[in-house]
Design an enzyme around this catalytic site. Structure first.
Site, PDB file in Angstrom:
ATOM      1  N   ASP A 127      10.476  25.658  -3.012  1.00 52.85           N
ATOM      2  CA  ASP A 127       9.376  26.213  -3.804  1.00 52.85           C
ATOM      3  C   ASP A 127       8.049  25.542  -3.462  1.00 52.85           C
ATOM      4  O   ASP A 127       6.981  26.071  -3.766  1.00 52.85           O
ATOM      5  CB  ASP A 127       9.634  26.004  -5.311  1.00 52.85           C
ATOM      6  CG  ASP A 127      10.751  26.892  -5.819  1.00 52.85           C
ATOM      7  OD1 ASP A 127      10.953  27.963  -5.230  1.00 52.85           O
ATOM      8  OD2 ASP A 127      11.416  26.516  -6.801  1.00 52.85           O
ATOM      9  N   ASP A 142       9.252  31.356 -13.078  1.00 50.09           N
ATOM     10  CA  ASP A 142      10.700  31.478 -12.948  1.00 50.09           C
ATOM     11  C   ASP A 142      11.262  31.953 -14.275  1.00 50.09           C
ATOM     12  O   ASP A 142      10.664  31.709 -15.318  1.00 50.09           O
ATOM     13  CB  ASP A 142      11.323  30.101 -12.672  1.00 50.09           C
ATOM     14  CG  ASP A 142      11.067  29.656 -11.255  1.00 50.09           C
ATOM     15  OD1 ASP A 142      10.849  30.511 -10.402  1.00 50.09           O
ATOM     16  OD2 ASP A 142      11.102  28.442 -11.019  1.00 50.09           O
ATOM     17  N   ASP A 202      10.791  24.711  -8.865  1.00 51.16           N
ATOM     18  CA  ASP A 202      11.466  23.430  -9.078  1.00 51.16           C
ATOM     19  C   ASP A 202      12.101  22.864  -7.812  1.00 51.16           C
ATOM     20  O   ASP A 202      12.212  21.670  -7.655  1.00 51.16           O
ATOM     21  CB  ASP A 202      12.517  23.562 -10.202  1.00 51.16           C
ATOM     22  CG  ASP A 202      13.382  24.793 -10.043  1.00 51.16           C
ATOM     23  OD1 ASP A 202      13.407  25.364  -8.935  1.00 51.16           O
ATOM     24  OD2 ASP A 202      14.038  25.196 -11.029  1.00 51.16           O
ATOM     25  N   GLU A 207     -28.339  11.305 -16.264  1.00 47.67           N
ATOM     26  CA  GLU A 207     -27.489  10.489 -15.393  1.00 47.67           C
ATOM     27  C   GLU A 207     -26.089  10.288 -16.000  1.00 47.67           C
ATOM     28  O   GLU A 207     -25.129  10.050 -15.293  1.00 47.67           O
ATOM     29  CB  GLU A 207     -28.157   9.139 -15.078  1.00 47.67           C
ATOM     30  CG  GLU A 207     -28.149   8.097 -16.197  1.00 47.67           C
ATOM     31  CD  GLU A 207     -29.118   8.442 -17.334  1.00 47.67           C
ATOM     32  OE1 GLU A 207     -30.033   9.249 -17.121  1.00 47.67           O
ATOM     33  OE2 GLU A 207     -28.934   7.900 -18.441  1.00 47.67           O
ATOM     34  N   ALA A 256     -35.100   9.028 -19.613  1.00 47.21           N
ATOM     35  CA  ALA A 256     -34.501   9.815 -20.689  1.00 47.21           C
ATOM     36  C   ALA A 256     -34.125  11.215 -20.218  1.00 47.21           C
ATOM     37  O   ALA A 256     -33.086  11.743 -20.580  1.00 47.21           O
ATOM     38  CB  ALA A 256     -35.471   9.899 -21.861  1.00 47.21           C
ATOM     39  N   THR A 268     -29.564   9.833 -30.000  1.00 47.68           N
ATOM     40  CA  THR A 268     -29.486  11.237 -30.389  1.00 47.68           C
ATOM     41  C   THR A 268     -28.718  12.059 -29.361  1.00 47.68           C
ATOM     42  O   THR A 268     -28.015  12.993 -29.700  1.00 47.68           O
ATOM     43  CB  THR A 268     -30.902  11.819 -30.543  1.00 47.68           C
ATOM     44  OG1 THR A 268     -31.695  10.845 -31.173  1.00 47.68           O
ATOM     45  CG2 THR A 268     -30.870  13.078 -31.349  1.00 47.68           C
TER      46      THR A 268
HETATM   47  P1  ATP Z   1      15.014  31.428 -11.448  1.00 51.23           P
HETATM   48  O1  ATP Z   1      14.346  31.569 -10.122  1.00 51.23           O
HETATM   49  O2  ATP Z   1      14.476  32.283 -12.512  1.00 51.23           O
HETATM   50  O3  ATP Z   1      15.204  30.022 -11.872  1.00 51.23           O
HETATM   51  P2  ATP Z   1      17.799  31.581 -10.886  1.00 51.23           P
HETATM   52  O4  ATP Z   1      18.046  30.250 -11.448  1.00 51.23           O
HETATM   53  O5  ATP Z   1      18.707  32.663 -11.296  1.00 51.23           O
HETATM   54  O6  ATP Z   1      16.398  32.140 -11.190  1.00 51.23           O
HETATM   55  P3  ATP Z   1      18.720  30.687  -8.395  1.00 51.23           P
HETATM   56  O7  ATP Z   1      19.019  29.369  -8.951  1.00 51.23           O
HETATM   57  O8  ATP Z   1      18.101  30.831  -7.071  1.00 51.23           O
HETATM   58  O9  ATP Z   1      17.768  31.489  -9.320  1.00 51.23           O
HETATM   59  O10 ATP Z   1      20.066  31.534  -8.434  1.00 51.23           O
HETATM   60  C1  ATP Z   1      20.208  32.757  -7.778  1.00 51.23           C
HETATM   61  C2  ATP Z   1      21.577  33.295  -8.029  1.00 51.23           C
HETATM   62  O11 ATP Z   1      22.537  32.449  -7.419  1.00 51.23           O
HETATM   63  C3  ATP Z   1      21.975  33.381  -9.485  1.00 51.23           C
HETATM   64  O12 ATP Z   1      21.632  34.594 -10.043  1.00 51.23           O
HETATM   65  C4  ATP Z   1      23.470  33.181  -9.460  1.00 51.23           C
HETATM   66  O13 ATP Z   1      24.107  34.417  -9.295  1.00 51.23           O
HETATM   67  C5  ATP Z   1      23.687  32.347  -8.215  1.00 51.23           C
HETATM   68  N1  ATP Z   1      23.873  30.936  -8.589  1.00 51.23           N
HETATM   69  C6  ATP Z   1      23.083  30.190  -9.374  1.00 51.23           C
HETATM   70  N2  ATP Z   1      23.555  28.935  -9.473  1.00 51.23           N
HETATM   71  C7  ATP Z   1      24.677  28.880  -8.730  1.00 51.23           C
HETATM   72  C8  ATP Z   1      25.610  27.859  -8.410  1.00 51.23           C
HETATM   73  N3  ATP Z   1      25.497  26.628  -8.877  1.00 51.23           N
HETATM   74  N4  ATP Z   1      26.641  28.170  -7.615  1.00 51.23           N
HETATM   75  C9  ATP Z   1      26.766  29.404  -7.119  1.00 51.23           C
HETATM   76  N5  ATP Z   1      25.925  30.393  -7.378  1.00 51.23           N
HETATM   77  C10 ATP Z   1      24.891  30.164  -8.171  1.00 51.23           C
END
Ligand code: ATP
Length: 892
Positions: A638, A326, A634, A284, A280, A731
């Site tokens: 990262d 982010d 994402d 465990e 008891a 209990t």
């Molecule tokens: P977080 O890190 O908060 O997600 P974010 O999405 O702005 O920020 P990134 O995706 O790295 O970060 O984008 C960085 C920058 O690159 C943006 O601020 C934008 O000016 C430019 N950017 C984002 N997406 C594109 C794209 N598809 N083509 C060209 N430039 C882009």
């Protein structure tokens, strides 16, 4: 001929598929029926029977069974059968607890199962990877894990890391063309991609040639089996503690037996009582209840959109002191709409609702005719050309498929009347350098109908301006002087300070003979056209979540690739950036060592224009300063930071497979507020575990002490073995489980985070256990002595009174355990599971005491009504003492 040697036509035939429309869904189902699911076989699982029998492997339970057998042989049949019944019921309880724990862990695994994009009936659809069949067309991009073995038929800058198969961690470039050599190693098959390997760059399409155990990975699957089951720090600590508790319980029990025998009790009775007491008193069941509490907590988190991938994270969540999150999509809605445009010193605005491609363009307050605005036209058109997003209508609402930033550019261009298909008739895309968040640009190389070749680039304006040598100003190309650059920077800041995310567009013409395979070559000497500014509204619940985190002693840090000014504006709106916190940008971070960062990092709440690589540095600096860090991410890049963080958090919607695999927590809705909810749940789970540890151990201490005191005072046994076992089963078990389901206390998010070094008995828990156990032991003994004194000839009566007092004292104590303060600090009946558990324990106690057929089994007799006053009075004493001492300490 092997798949890597075939040309496309032969492949299509050999695999009986169609490269334009994919397989038909019905055929895919047929193939799956024939060849099975695309999964690797798992290692042997423990069978239910084995799990059940493992409940008896505990040493003391075996001793108890042996002792029972002896008592059975000595003719004590009733005792023997009753004890065996209780042991079996206990085993079932343990079995179900462990089964539940195992099942919920399995369910978790299934929830985070990977998905794949396949072409079926002419449509790209997402399916669970296990449903992939041979002949399916598979599409993947940077960050995806390849779901089956495929022969590549299209590649765009595709690079794959194959270390899982080859041990080589440098990514390999892939091309779709057939190879002539027949016998090639995996590392040399550059037109094949293999299950389990990871896309680090670019994108591609391939046709599936093998699935499941037939893949290259399947052949080495044996090596990958037996995935580790991770224990949480608390479970590990409890395991160590368990050994100490067992030793303690055994020593005390031995003492009870020895003193009992010295005081004249017969050896056999004392032995059976001792063994029952040991069974008891040894907690465990504790590890199993902890696992159940953890996994039930995990299920509650799923309801709040947080999936825990690694069980230890549940605990670590409660210790988090910094959340690095982010911005885009996590704190904001990722629903981008272009509202402001700038080129050559001119400003425009555009209106419209959501993603509907309808809206008008204005200069100041006046609507304009777009055909008169050449620069604006060019900027919108190029924004559409260098773009992969698609717009579609679902349930009467326009939705974007692809990157929302590109979606915004697409919709803006459509508002001006552009259409992608007719644009692609004019311009043929010959090459692409995909976007990556370190470079912050994306480029396409296009040829027009006259054979002229252009580079079209879009990206972060402050980056794009640095690779431009000229600018379009009033319809003319002009040299980008420092004065011009300042003009552009003024415009960027202007848009940024309105919390707009800005994208710049640039281009250049190159000789039609040039073959550009290097992005550095392509992305230089551009002509800067202008800026498109888009709103991305904050998620409404984030501001409140940031505030709650602050109250809970958790700092929120925004980490974004976006521009400093935009980041500042949004961080200000969300209450992240305050008077005494700072902003640091990627350039400054580049200059700093981790040690230098450590000195300032505690004062920084926004990191802007950072690359994913910076995140690791930030995590390290924070950790070196003693913080427990949650970090979101994402993309592929990262992953190292997510892994290094104490709680790696990946996005469920936009996150890549690689980020998810590195993470401990996945946010199904990509929402910052979900992290806060998970932390709250994490804190609560830990508190609940403390609650039932407190309850169970105090109960056990009480049980041992009442026996020990009685022996020391030369009294008869206050409880018989079967009663002790019954208390342990009924209990202790049910109410402890119910405590595991308790709601959080009101102030759970008003306290500072717990230190991860904190021991199980920290914050006075050890004292609470011992003092309460002592009191429970004493009141039970007093009840026994009073009843025995009143009626010395009727030992069974006194034992029944002691039994009832012990049960009631524990059941009252369980309400105390709901709060670290006093029983009256919250509604004692707020936990309905607990109320039911206690009521059923009380009901069962009455059955055992008053139901005549059970009386001989449990050695009980009916208790007179007046003695219930004694029992209830005594069993409530400890709770009142505690409440009293709490009140006194408060008034002091
Ligand atoms: P977080 O890190 O908060 O997600 P974010 O999405 O702005 O920020 P990134 O995706 O790295 O970060 O984008 C960085 C920058 O690159 C943006 O601020 C934008 O000016 C430019 N950017 C984002 N997406 C594109 C794209 N598809 N083509 C060209 N430039 C882009």
């Amino acid at each position: 001929m092997k798949f890597h040697e075939m040309d496309k036509r032969k492949l299509e035939k050999a695999l009986n598929t169609d490269f334009t429309a994919g397989l038909k869904e019905v055929d895919a189902v047929k193939r799956r029926k024939q060849n099975g699911y695309n999964e690797l076989e798992e290692g042997e699982k423990q069978s239910a029977l084995l799990l059940f029998f493992s409940q008896f492997k505990d040493f003391m339970v075996l001793v108890l069974l042996a002792a029972t057998l002896i008592s059975g042989l000595l003719g004590e049949y009733i005792d023997a059968i009753a004890i065996i019944a209780i042991v079996i019921i206990n085993a079932f309880l343990g079995f179900f607890q462990e089964r539940k724990a195992e099942k919920s862990l399995q369910a978790l695994k299934e929830l985070s199962a990977p998905q794949a994009s396949v072409l079926r009936d002419g449509q790209w659809v997402k399916v669970p990877s296990r449903e992939i069949v041979v002949g399916d067309l598979l599409k993947f991009t940077s960050g995806d894990r390849i779901g089956a073995d495929v022969r590549l038929i299209e590649c765009s800058s595709l690079e794959i890391e194959e270390s899982a198969l080859t041990g080589e961690s440098v990514p390999v470039q892939k091309y779709p063309d057939e190879l002539t050599q027949g016998n090639l190693g995996i590392g040399d098959m550059e037109n094949m991609a293999f299950m389990g390997t990871m896309v680090t760059r670019g994108s591609g399409v391939g046709v599936v040639v093998a699935t499941g155990m037939k893949t290259a990975m399947g052949q080495i699957a044996d090596l990958l089996q037996n995935a580790e089951v991770m224990e949480t720090p608390l479970q590990r600590r409890l395991e160590q503690l368990g050994k100490i508790l067992i030793t303690g319980a055994l020593l005390l029990t031995a003492l009870v037996v020895i003193v009992g025998v010295i005081q004249g009790h017969d050896l056999y009775t004392m032995f059976l009582a001792g063994v029952s007491l040991a069974v008891a008193a040894i907690p465990e069941g504790l590890p199993a209840i902890v696992t159940v509490a953890l996994s039930l907590g995990v299920q509650r988190m799923i309801k709040k959109n947080a999936i825990v991938r690694k069980l230890p994270a549940v605990e670590t969540l409660g210790c988090a002191s910094v959340i690095c999150s982010d911005k885009t999509g996590t704190m904001t809605q990722n629903k981008m709409t272009v509202t402001h445009l700038w080129s050559g010193g001119h400003n425009w605005t555009v209106d419209g609702v959501g993603y509907e491609p309808k809206g008008s363009f204005y200069r100041g307050d006046n609507e304009i005719d777009i055909s008169n605005e050449k620069a604006l036209q060019q900027m919108l058109m190029f924004g559409l050309l260098c773009n992969h997003a698609e717009l579609s209508k679902k349930d009467k609402e326009y939705v974007i498929d692809g990157d929302p930033t590109e979606g915004a550019l697409l919709v803006a261009a459509m508002k001006a009347g552009y259409n992608r298909n007719s644009l692609l008739n004019q311009y043929k895309i010959v090459h692409e350098f995909p976007f990556d968040s370190a470079r912050k640009m994306m480029t396409v190389v296009v040829k027009d109908q006259n054979g002229r070749q252009f580079i079209v680039t879009k990206g972060a304006p402050d980056v794009l301006i640095n690779v431009s040598e000229s600018i379009l100003w009033d319809g003319k190309r002009q040299y980008l002087s420092s004065e011009m650059t300042d003009n552009v920077k003024g415009a960027i800041n202007d848009l940024g300070s309105q919390a707009l995310r800005t994208i710049a567009i640039g281009f250049k013409e190159v000789s039609s003979q040039t073959i550009l395979m290097d992005e550095k070559e392509a992305e230089k000497d551009l002509t800067f056209i202008g800026l498109q500014g888009m709103i991305d509204p904050p998620r409404p619940e984030v501001k409140q979540a940031v505030k709650e985190c602050k109250e809970a002693g958790i700092k929120t840090v925004m980490i974004t690739g976006d521009h400093v000014i935009t980041a500042k504006a949004i961080a200000g709106q969300l209450g992240i950036l305050t008077k005494d916190s700072k902003v640091l940008d990627g350039n400054a971070l580049n200059e700093m060592s981790v040690e230098e960062l450590e000195e300032v990092v505690d004062h920084v709440s926004v990191f802007a224009r950072v690359s994913p690589e910076h995140k690791l540095k930030i995590v390290k600096a924070l950790q070196n300063n003693g913080h427990i860090v949650a970090m979101t991410g994402d993309g592929v890049n990262d992953a190292p930071a997510i892994k290094a963080a104490d709680i790696g958090v990946a996005m469920g919607i936009t996150g890549t497979d690689v980020a998810k695999e590195a993470s401990a927590l996945v946010l199904l809705d990509d929402n910052f507020a979900t992290i806060k909810a998970a932390i709250k749940e994490g804190r609560n789970i830990y508190e609940n575990i403390r609650k039932f540890i407190r309850y169970l151990l105090a109960s056990n201490v009480g049980e041992i002490l009442v026996m020990l005191f009685a022996m020391l005072l030369a009294l008869p046994l206050p409880l018989v073995p079967i009663q002790i076992l019954w208390v342990n089963l009924v209990t202790d078990g049910l109410p402890a489980m119910a405590l595991g389901l308790d709601q959080p206390e009101d102030d759970v998010m008003k306290r500072n985070p717990r230190s991860p070094k904190e021991g199980v008995f920290a914050r006075g828990l050890g004292w609470k256990v011992i003092s309460r156990g002592f009191l429970i032991g004493i009141v039970t003994l007093i009840a026994f002595m009073v009843a025995y004194h009143n009626n010395p000839d009727h030992l069974a009566y006194a034992q029944t009174v002691a039994f009832a007092t012990l049960v009631m004292a524990q059941l009252i104590h369980v309400f105390d355990c709901r709060s670290e303060k006093s029983v009256f600090s919250r509604n004692p009946f707020g936990n309905k599971y607990l109320v039911w558990a206690v009521l059923s324990s009380v009901a069962l106690m009455f059955v055992v005491i008053y139901y005549p057929p059970l009386q001989p089994i449990f050695h009980t007799v009916s208790i007179a009504a007046r003695d219930w006053l004694l029992i209830m009075g005594l069993s409530a004493v400890p709770t009142f003492l505690l409440a009293g001492s709490f009140l006194i300490s408060k008034t002091k």
